[in-house]
Design a protein around this motif. Structure first.
Motif, PDB file in Angstrom:
ATOM      1  N   GLY A  16      -8.132  -2.525  -5.796  1.00 36.39           N
ATOM      2  CA  GLY A  16      -7.402  -2.621  -4.524  1.00 36.39           C
ATOM      3  C   GLY A  16      -6.227  -3.576  -4.601  1.00 36.39           C
ATOM      4  N   PRO A  17      -5.784  -4.126  -3.439  1.00 33.71           N
ATOM      5  CA  PRO A  17      -4.661  -5.062  -3.472  1.00 33.71           C
ATOM      6  C   PRO A  17      -5.072  -6.284  -4.285  1.00 33.71           C
ATOM      7  CG  PRO A  17      -5.802  -5.181  -1.354  1.00 33.71           C
ATOM      8  CD  PRO A  17      -6.373  -4.006  -2.088  1.00 33.71           C
ATOM      9  N   LEU A  58      -4.212  -0.989  -6.393  1.00 30.33           N
ATOM     10  CA  LEU A  58      -4.765   0.365  -6.236  1.00 30.33           C
ATOM     11  C   LEU A  58      -6.285   0.328  -6.365  1.00 30.33           C
ATOM     12  CD1 LEU A  58      -3.998   2.255  -9.542  1.00 30.33           C
ATOM     13  CD2 LEU A  58      -2.837   0.153  -8.979  1.00 30.33           C
ATOM     14  N   THR A  59      -6.916   1.259  -5.688  1.00 33.80           N
ATOM     15  CA  THR A  59      -8.372   1.314  -5.634  1.00 33.80           C
ATOM     16  C   THR A  59      -8.990   1.239  -7.030  1.00 33.80           C
ATOM     17  OG1 THR A  59      -8.055   2.827  -3.795  1.00 33.80           O
ATOM     18  CG2 THR A  59     -10.288   2.687  -4.688  1.00 33.80           C
ATOM     19  N   VAL A  79       8.025  -0.971  -6.804  1.00 31.75           N
ATOM     20  CA  VAL A  79       7.748   0.391  -7.292  1.00 31.75           C
ATOM     21  C   VAL A  79       8.878   1.311  -6.834  1.00 31.75           C
ATOM     22  CG1 VAL A  79       6.179   2.369  -7.093  1.00 31.75           C
ATOM     23  CG2 VAL A  79       5.253   0.048  -7.335  1.00 31.75           C
ATOM     24  N   GLU A  95       5.129  -9.147  -0.118  1.00 32.26           N
ATOM     25  CA  GLU A  95       4.580  -7.879  -0.606  1.00 32.26           C
ATOM     26  C   GLU A  95       3.255  -8.027  -1.341  1.00 32.26           C
ATOM     27  OE1 GLU A  95       7.505  -5.398  -2.349  1.00 32.26           O
ATOM     28  OE2 GLU A  95       6.055  -3.844  -2.876  1.00 32.26           O
ATOM     29  N   ALA A  96       2.457  -6.965  -1.242  1.00 32.26           N
ATOM     30  CA  ALA A  96       1.186  -6.871  -1.973  1.00 32.26           C
ATOM     31  C   ALA A  96       1.158  -5.521  -2.671  1.00 32.26           C
ATOM     32  CB  ALA A  96       0.020  -6.954  -1.001  1.00 32.26           C
ATOM     33  N   ARG A 147       6.677   7.424  -7.435  1.00 28.35           N
ATOM     34  CA  ARG A 147       5.532   7.870  -8.218  1.00 28.35           C
ATOM     35  C   ARG A 147       5.955   9.109  -8.999  1.00 28.35           C
ATOM     36  NH1 ARG A 147       0.398   6.488  -7.298  1.00 28.35           N
ATOM     37  NH2 ARG A 147      -0.272   8.594  -7.822  1.00 28.35           N
ATOM     38  N   PRO A 187       5.141   2.814  -1.074  1.00 27.86           N
ATOM     39  CA  PRO A 187       6.472   2.431  -1.548  1.00 27.86           C
ATOM     40  C   PRO A 187       7.399   2.089  -0.382  1.00 27.86           C
ATOM     41  CG  PRO A 187       5.805   4.585  -2.414  1.00 27.86           C
ATOM     42  CD  PRO A 187       4.815   4.204  -1.365  1.00 27.86           C
ATOM     43  N   ALA A 203       0.803  -1.230   0.000  1.00 28.80           N
ATOM     44  CA  ALA A 203       0.000   0.000   0.000  1.00 28.80           C
ATOM     45  C   ALA A 203       0.832   1.275   0.000  1.00 28.80           C
ATOM     46  CB  ALA A 203      -1.020   0.022   1.140  1.00 28.80           C
TER      47      ALA A 203
HETATM   48  O1  DLL Z   1      -3.010   1.021  -1.401  1.00 30.61           O
HETATM   49  C1  DLL Z   1      -4.278  -0.856  -2.193  1.00 30.61           C
HETATM   50  C2  DLL Z   1      -3.463  -1.773  -1.346  1.00 30.61           C
HETATM   51  C3  DLL Z   1      -3.888  -2.102  -0.085  1.00 30.61           C
HETATM   52  C4  DLL Z   1      -2.288  -2.325  -1.842  1.00 30.61           C
HETATM   53  C5  DLL Z   1      -3.164  -2.970   0.702  1.00 30.61           C
HETATM   54  C6  DLL Z   1      -1.541  -3.212  -1.080  1.00 30.61           C
HETATM   55  C7  DLL Z   1      -1.964  -3.534   0.194  1.00 30.61           C
HETATM   56  P1  DLL Z   1      -4.677   2.991  -2.922  1.00 30.61           P
HETATM   57  O2  DLL Z   1      -4.937   3.532  -1.591  1.00 30.61           O
HETATM   58  O3  DLL Z   1      -5.578   3.356  -4.034  1.00 30.61           O
HETATM   59  O4  DLL Z   1      -4.699   1.413  -2.893  1.00 30.61           O
HETATM   60  O5  DLL Z   1      -3.176   3.373  -3.305  1.00 30.61           O
HETATM   61  C8  DLL Z   1      -2.601   2.908  -4.493  1.00 30.61           C
HETATM   62  O6  DLL Z   1      -0.428   2.941  -3.426  1.00 30.61           O
HETATM   63  O7  DLL Z   1      -0.681   3.465  -6.948  1.00 30.61           O
HETATM   64  C9  DLL Z   1       1.009   2.896  -5.284  1.00 30.61           C
HETATM   65  O8  DLL Z   1       1.502   4.206  -5.469  1.00 30.61           O
HETATM   66  C10 DLL Z   1       0.893   2.620  -3.804  1.00 30.61           C
HETATM   67  N1  DLL Z   1       1.170   1.197  -3.521  1.00 30.61           N
HETATM   68  C11 DLL Z   1       0.300   0.207  -3.292  1.00 30.61           C
HETATM   69  N2  DLL Z   1       0.964  -0.956  -3.052  1.00 30.61           N
HETATM   70  C12 DLL Z   1       2.292  -0.667  -3.171  1.00 30.61           C
HETATM   71  C13 DLL Z   1       3.493  -1.407  -3.058  1.00 30.61           C
HETATM   72  C14 DLL Z   1      -3.904   0.599  -2.100  1.00 30.61           C
HETATM   73  N3  DLL Z   1       3.521  -2.697  -2.743  1.00 30.61           N
HETATM   74  C15 DLL Z   1      -1.168   3.382  -4.584  1.00 30.61           C
HETATM   75  N4  DLL Z   1       4.653  -0.746  -3.288  1.00 30.61           N
HETATM   76  C16 DLL Z   1      -0.432   2.778  -5.750  1.00 30.61           C
HETATM   77  C17 DLL Z   1       4.678   0.553  -3.596  1.00 30.61           C
HETATM   78  C18 DLL Z   1       2.402   0.709  -3.486  1.00 30.61           C
HETATM   79  N5  DLL Z   1       3.583   1.298  -3.694  1.00 30.61           N
END
Ligand code: DLL
Length: 435
Positions: A241-242, A236-237, A322, A232-233, A325, A213, A211
Motif C-alpha cells: 500500500g502507501p 501499491l497494494t 509517475v 504526495e504519497a 501507466r 496519477p 493513489a
Molecule cells: O493506491 C495505494 C495508495 C493509497 C497510495 C493511498 C497512495 C495513497 P493501489 O490501489 O494498489 O494502491 O494502486 C496502485 O496507483 O501502481 C499507481 O499506478 C497509482 N498510484 C498510487 N500512488 C500514486 C501517486 C494505492 N502518488 C497504483 N502518483 C500504482 C501516481 C499513483 N500514481
C-alpha cells in the motif's frame, strides 16, 4: 528533519550494503516457502548465494499482476495463514481482487514507512489529521491511519465520501491535515466553495495526496484553490500500500523507502534495465516484508529514478512523479499519448475547470481522442460561439505541443462525475475486439 534519520539519511554505500543483505535474505525466504518462486529460480538457475551485488537483482525473475491472479488468493503467501494478521485487497482486472496479506511485523514496518511519509509532509503530534482515504480493503484508509499513530496526532477517520460532512468536520474540528486522493481534494475544494466555506480561513495547512496519477500542474491548481501545501504519497497494494515513496518539503520527486524497497527501472518492451535517470517501467522488490514479499514486481508505472542530493538531507533515491501507466498509454495517430500530458496542457487553459475525461473512439480504422472538459461557468454560459472558440484554442494547444489532432467538447459545470476516490479519467469506447 526525517522520522528515522539512521535509515533515511544513511550514506548511500551503507544503505546499498543493507539492501544487498536484505535482498539475499528475501530471495532465500521466498525460495524456501513459495513454490512459484522456487520453480522460477530453479528454471533461471539463481539462488540467494548467486546474488553478490545489487545489479544481480537483474538475474531474478519478475512478478506481475497475472501471477497474483493465477495464485489467488494466497498462493504467493510465504507464511501460514495463522501468521497473517490482516489482508487488504485491490480490484483486479478480471473481477478477482489482488490480495495483500501482512504479518504483525509487516504491519509495524508499514506504520513506520507511513510515519516517515506523514512526518516529511510536516505532520506533527499537534495536528488534526482528517483521513478521507477509503477505509476497508483499500490500503489508503488504514495505511494512513497506522502511519499517524506513531506520530501521535489526532486522527479523524472520515473515510471517503459524504463531502459536505467532510467540510463540516474540517471546520468544526479544526482539521490541519487532509489525506485523500488529489481528485477528491478537488471535489472537496469545489463543494466548499459552493457552500461559501473559504478553506484559506480554516486551520487546514497541508494535504497528503496520492493513489492516482496527478501532474505538477494539478498540484499547483490544488494548492492555489485551497491555500494548503499539497504533499504526495505513492504505493501499491502488492507492495503493502502507501508508504513506498513520499515527497519531502522540497517537493522535488518522491523519496523511496529504500531500506524496504529496492527500485529498478526497465524498458517496458525489452524488460532490460535502463541507465539511471532514464524513463521506463518501475519495478520493486520488497526487502523486509514477510507474508508476501514481491520479487521485481512490475508496477506498470512509468517514471525515472534520480540519486541527487536533496535539500532535506535524505539520501533515499528519488522517483519522479509517475508519468503514466503502461496500460493507460493511448496511441493516437501513431503518437504515444499519456493522460497526464493532456492534463498538464488542459491546466494551461484558464477558461476551463480542472475536470476532464478522455474518450477513446474508433473513427474508421483510426483511434480518435475526444477530450471532454468543463468550461468555467461564465464561459459555458456565454454561448455556442464562445464555447467553439475555447474548444479550438484547446485543440490548437494540444496539436502545437503534442502534434496530435483531438476533438474537444466543452461541457457544462458538473457534467463530469466527481471523484471520491480514484478518478476515472479514460473511457475506452472502442469495440473490445478493436482495442
Ligand atoms: O493506491 C495505494 C495508495 C493509497 C497510495 C493511498 C497512495 C495513497 P493501489 O490501489 O494498489 O494502491 O494502486 C496502485 O496507483 O501502481 C499507481 O499506478 C497509482 N498510484 C498510487 N500512488 C500514486 C501517486 C494505492 N502518488 C497504483 N502518483 C500504482 C501516481 C499513483 N500514481
Amino acid at each position: 528533519m526525517p522520522w528515522n534519520d539512521a535509515f533515511e539519511c544513511m550514506p548511500v554505500e551503507e544503505l546499498q550494503r543493507f539492501q544487498l543483505e536484505k535482498l539475499k535474505e528475501t530471495v532465500g525466504w521466498v525460495a524456501e516457502r513459495i513454490p512459484f518462486y522456487r520453480k522460477k529460480f530453479a528454471e533461471m538457475g539463481v539462488t540467494a548465494e548467486s546474488i553478490t551485488s545489487l545489479e544481480d537483482a537483474a538475474k531474478l525473475p519478475m512478478t506481475q499482476k497475472t501471477d497474483l491472479r493465477d495464485n489467488y488468493p494466497f498462493g504467493l503467501c510465504a507464511v501460514p495463514l495463522k501468521e497473517v494478521v490482516r489482508v487488504h485487497a485491490s480490484s483486479g482486472t478480471t473481477g478477482k481482487p489482488i490480495t495483500g496479506p501482512y504479518t504483525a511485523g509487516d504491519l509495524d514496518q508499514w506504520s513506520e514507512c507511513m510515519a516517515r511519509n506523514l512526518w516529511a509532509a510536516g505532520v506533527r503530534k499537534e495536528d488534526i489529521l482528517q483521513n478521507a482515504y477509503g477505509y476497508g480493503l483499500f490500503t489508503g484508509g488504514l495505511g494512513f491511519h497506522q502511519g499517524a499513530a506513531p506520530i501521535g496526532c489526532t486522527v479523524v477517520p472520515t473515510s471517503s465520501g459524504l463531502t459536505e460532512r467532510q467540510i463540516t468536520i474540517m471546520k468544526d474540528f479544526g482539521t490541519t491535515v487532509l489525506c485523500c486522493t488529489p481528485s477528491y481534494a478537488l471535489t472537496i475544494a469545489e463543494r466548499a466553495r459552493e457552500l461559501k466555506v473559504d478553506t484559506r480561513s480554516l486551520a487546514l495547512r497541508v494535504g497528503v495526496f496520492g493513489a492516482e496519477p496527478w501532474t505538477t500542474q494539478m498540484r499547483q491548481e490544488i494548492e492555489e484553490r485551497t491555500g494548503i501545501k499539497a504533499q504526495e504519497a505513492y504505493g501499491l497494494t502488492e507492495l503493502g500500500g502507501p508508504g513506498v515513496a513520499f515527497d519531502c518539503e522540497a517537493q522535488d520527486g518522491l523519496h523511496i523507502n529504500e531500506d524496504h524497497f529496492l527500485a529498478e527501472i526497465v524498458d517496458p518492451h525489452t524488460l532490460e534495465p535502463v541507465p539511471l535517470g532514464e524513463k521506463g517501467e518501475l519495478l520493486f522488490t520488497a526487502l523486509q516484508r514477510r507474508a508476501m514479499p514481491m520479487i521485481r514486481y512490475r508496477t506498470k508505472d512509468i517514471t525515472q529514478l534520480r540519486r541527487d542530493k536533496c535539500a532535506c538531507g535524505r539520501t533515499f533515491i528519488k522517483m519522479d512523479k509517475v508519468f503514466g501507466r503502461t496500460d493507460d498509454m493511448l496511441i493516437i495517430s501513431g503518437v504515444n499519448v499519456f493522460p497526464s500530458q493532456i492534463e498538464a496542457l488542459l491546466l494551461d487553459i484558464e477558461e476551463v475547470e480542472p475536470q476532464y475525461r478522455l474518450l477513446v473512439r474508433k473513427k474508421g480504422y483510426l483511434d480518435q481522442l475526444v477530450i471532454q472538459v468543463e468550461g468555467k461557468k461564465e464561459i459555458y454560459q456565454a454561448g455556442r460561439e464562445k464555447r467553439f472558440e475555447v474548444e479550438g484554442k484547446i485543440s490548437a494547444h494540444i496539436k502545437g505541443n503534442m502534434g496530435i489532432g483531438v476533438e474537444v467538447e466543452l461541457v457544462e459545470a458538473k457534467a463530469i462525475a466527481r471523484s471520491e476516490g480514484k478518478a476515472l479519467r479514460v473511457v475506452d469506447e472502442r469495440p473490445k475486439q478493436l482495442r
